[in-house]
Structures are given as C-alpha cells and as structure tokens.
Design a protein around this motif. Structure first.
Motif, PDB file in Angstrom:
ATOM      1  N   ASP A  35       1.915  -4.231 -19.980  1.00  0.00           N
ATOM      2  CA  ASP A  35       3.213  -5.591 -20.655  1.00  0.00           C
ATOM      3  C   ASP A  35       4.257  -6.069 -19.565  1.00  0.00           C
ATOM      4  N   GLY A  36       3.044  -6.263 -18.324  1.00  0.00           N
ATOM      5  CA  GLY A  36       3.313  -7.467 -17.333  1.00  0.00           C
ATOM      6  C   GLY A  36       3.918  -6.233 -15.883  1.00  0.00           C
ATOM      7  N   LYS A  37       4.903  -5.317 -15.914  1.00  0.00           N
ATOM      8  CA  LYS A  37       5.095  -4.431 -15.709  1.00  0.00           C
ATOM      9  C   LYS A  37       3.292  -3.704 -14.377  1.00  0.00           C
ATOM     10  N   ALA A  38       3.918  -3.590 -13.134  1.00  0.00           N
ATOM     11  CA  ALA A  38       3.057  -3.223 -12.012  1.00  0.00           C
ATOM     12  C   ALA A  38       3.914  -2.040 -11.232  1.00  0.00           C
ATOM     13  N   TRP A  39       2.344  -0.816 -11.064  1.00  0.00           N
ATOM     14  CA  TRP A  39       2.427   0.278  -9.845  1.00  0.00           C
ATOM     15  C   TRP A  39       2.451   0.343  -8.826  1.00  0.00           C
ATOM     16  N   VAL A  40       2.663   1.122  -7.929  1.00  0.00           N
ATOM     17  CA  VAL A  40       2.011   1.198  -6.405  1.00  0.00           C
ATOM     18  C   VAL A  40       1.812   2.285  -6.476  1.00  0.00           C
ATOM     19  N   ILE A  41       0.600   3.035  -6.180  1.00  0.00           N
ATOM     20  CA  ILE A  41       0.177   4.281  -6.176  1.00  0.00           C
ATOM     21  C   ILE A  41      -0.445   4.913  -4.531  1.00  0.00           C
ATOM     22  N   LYS A  42       0.301   5.522  -4.424  1.00  0.00           N
ATOM     23  CA  LYS A  42      -0.154   6.343  -3.317  1.00  0.00           C
ATOM     24  C   LYS A  42      -0.527   7.569  -2.483  1.00  0.00           C
ATOM     25  N   GLN A  43      -1.375   7.988  -1.895  1.00  0.00           N
ATOM     26  CA  GLN A  43      -2.731   8.963  -1.810  1.00  0.00           C
ATOM     27  C   GLN A  43      -2.652   9.275  -0.214  1.00  0.00           C
ATOM     28  N   ALA A  44      -2.163  10.566   0.179  1.00  0.00           N
ATOM     29  CA  ALA A  44      -1.752  11.094   1.486  1.00  0.00           C
ATOM     30  C   ALA A  44      -3.170  11.237   2.127  1.00  0.00           C
ATOM     31  N   LEU A  45      -3.513  10.988   3.556  1.00  0.00           N
ATOM     32  CA  LEU A  45      -4.502  11.493   3.744  1.00  0.00           C
ATOM     33  C   LEU A  45      -4.449  13.220   4.371  1.00  0.00           C
ATOM     34  N   GLU A  46      -4.905  13.526   4.772  1.00  0.00           N
ATOM     35  CA  GLU A  46      -5.057  14.811   6.000  1.00  0.00           C
ATOM     36  C   GLU A  46      -5.771  14.061   6.989  1.00  0.00           C
ATOM     37  N   LYS A  47      -7.144  13.314   7.204  1.00  0.00           N
ATOM     38  CA  LYS A  47      -7.518  12.556   8.619  1.00  0.00           C
ATOM     39  C   LYS A  47      -7.370  11.044   8.498  1.00  0.00           C
TER      40      LYS A  47
END
Length: 264
Positions: free
Chosen positions: A56-68
């Motif tokens: 539909d033209g929308k966009a998401w940003v997805i973050k994944q935290a790293l331990e190291k």
C-alpha cells in the motif's frame, strides 16, 4: 564495558529477508504477499536495522538489538534496551510532538524487536547535510526546540514511563565507553573524568535523550525527525548539550570554510 544481563539469543535474523517476511506473516503483522521492498539500513553498531515496504506504499523500520555491538573491541550491552527505546518512541511521539518521532507499531520480547513507521522519503541524515556545509538556520532552530521539549519533561510529567529512572543503558553505552575509557587512556584527565561521571550519575532532574546528535536526525521536506532513543533516562541535561556541541564543533573543523556559520 558491561556484559549483557540476558542471554540475547535471537531466534531470527531480520537482515535475512525470507526470515523476516516469514516472521511478520506468522505474527500477523503483514499478509503473505504484502512485503514488496526490503532494505538494510546502516549507520549504527548496536542494532540490526531494516526498512520494509508494503504493497500500500507504507514503510516500516524494524530494529533488533544486539548483545555484542559491531565494533572491534568486545562491547556488550543487554539487548533488552530495545524495550526502553519502545517506551521512548511511544512517549516522545505523544508528548514531545516537536521531536517528530515516528509512530510505534510493535515490539517482540523474544527477539528483541521494535517496529515503527518509517520517516517519509526522500529524507537525508542531517549529519550528511551539515558535513557538506549546508547549515539551515530554520533547521537548527527545530533541532534546539526538539531538545527543549525533551528536557522540559521530568519525573512530574504525566505519563512519563517509570523505567526512565533507570540509567543502566546510559551507563553501559555512554559513561563507561566515553568518559570511563577516556579516563583510562589519559592519566592527567583521569580525576576530571571520574568526577564528571559521578556528578552525571547523581543528576535526575531532566529527561535526557543521551544520543542527541545530527547523526540521529532525518530531514524530510524542511522538517527534522528524531530517531534512536535506547539510552533515554532521567539525568543530567548537560550531557545532551555537551554531546551536541561536540558534534557541531567537529563538523566546523571538518568544513573550515563554514566554520563561522557553525559558530553562529
């Protein structure tokens, strides 16, 4: 540098498009054929970050935290800090509108994930514009208004998340690697840095972003948007001011032809 308190064992790697697509469909975030674009985002060392585009033209940003963290030195931090950032996204989006923080979409405790709406395109990292000598006074004012809005929040602010009273991530990602490391490398300044660390630890008056710099500002159609909030806490507002001035001073040295503009 602090070792992570949790295991940080991630079940998926969001930088793998198929894994991420299957995950989003399984968890009913998207429909099967809704994901039409996938882009790895760079610029940080503490997270995996991707942008996904929808039909539909929308966009998401997805973050994944790293331990190291992705640096040469062994640098660890509890990936549960992603949930501090999720709290910050919700709070700042609602209570500090001048920061223009993107809307929260979802979080996942098992995979240390945060999803939020993407800043509209085209946008630029403000740091890159400044390094070209493009200093727009209107944007500088917006930048200052963002920080004033954040520092205007305190323990008495209605709806302020209780977890902001905790300085764990600020300690692990700012005080120890910045002031602590500098103290260990410059013996003549060790006492100064140790005293600075202690005074910073004991201040709790203002909401402090802790990573407020042009590298965490996106510019879109003459509007600035603030991102990256994993060390937000109640603390010493002077840290943000010093952090900002250091970045601006460094840029004035990098583009000497615009030094007076930066000073103004």
């Amino acid at each position: 540098m602090r070792k992570a308190d949790s295991g940080g064992n991630l079940r998926i790697n969001i930088e793998n498009r198929k894994e991420l697509n299957d995950y989003l469909v399984k968890h009913q975030q998207f429909q099967k054929d809704e994901l039409t674009g996938f882009q790895l985002l760079s610029g940080g060392v503490s997270n995996r970050t991707v942008m996904v585009r929808l039909a539909d033209g929308k966009a998401w940003v997805i973050k994944q935290a790293l331990e190291k963290l992705r640096v040469k030195t062994d640098w660890f931090c509890d990936p549960a800090r992603i949930f501090r950032e999720a709290e910050a996204v919700r709070f700042l989006h609602a209570r500090v509108p001048q920061a223009r923080v993107p809307r929260f979409c979802f979080e996942d405790p098992e995979n240390y994930l945060l999803g939020m709406e993407s800043i509209p395109e085209p946008h630029q990292v403000w740091k890159s514009e400044l390094l070209k000598g493009q200093v727009d006074a209107e944007l500088v004012i917006q930048f200052a208004e963002m920080l004033a809005g954040i520092h205007g929040c305190s323990m008495e602010t209605p709806g302020l998340p209780e977890v902001f009273s905790d300085k764990t991530y600020f300690e692990a990602l700012r005080l120890e690697p910045y002031y602590g490391y500098a103290a260990s490398q410059i013996p003549k300044a060790e006492t100064f840095f140790q005293e600075l660390m202690e005074s910073t630890r004991h201040e709790n008056r203002f909401l402090v972003h802790g990573d407020f710099s042009p590298k965490n500002i996106l510019a879109h159609q003459k509007k600035l948007h603030l991102i990256d909030h994993e060390v937000i806490h109640l603390g010493d507002g002077a840290f943000d001011l010093g952090f900002v001035l250091t970045h601006l001073l460094a840029k004035s040295l990098h583009v000497p032809g615009h030094r007076l503009t930066f000073q103004e």
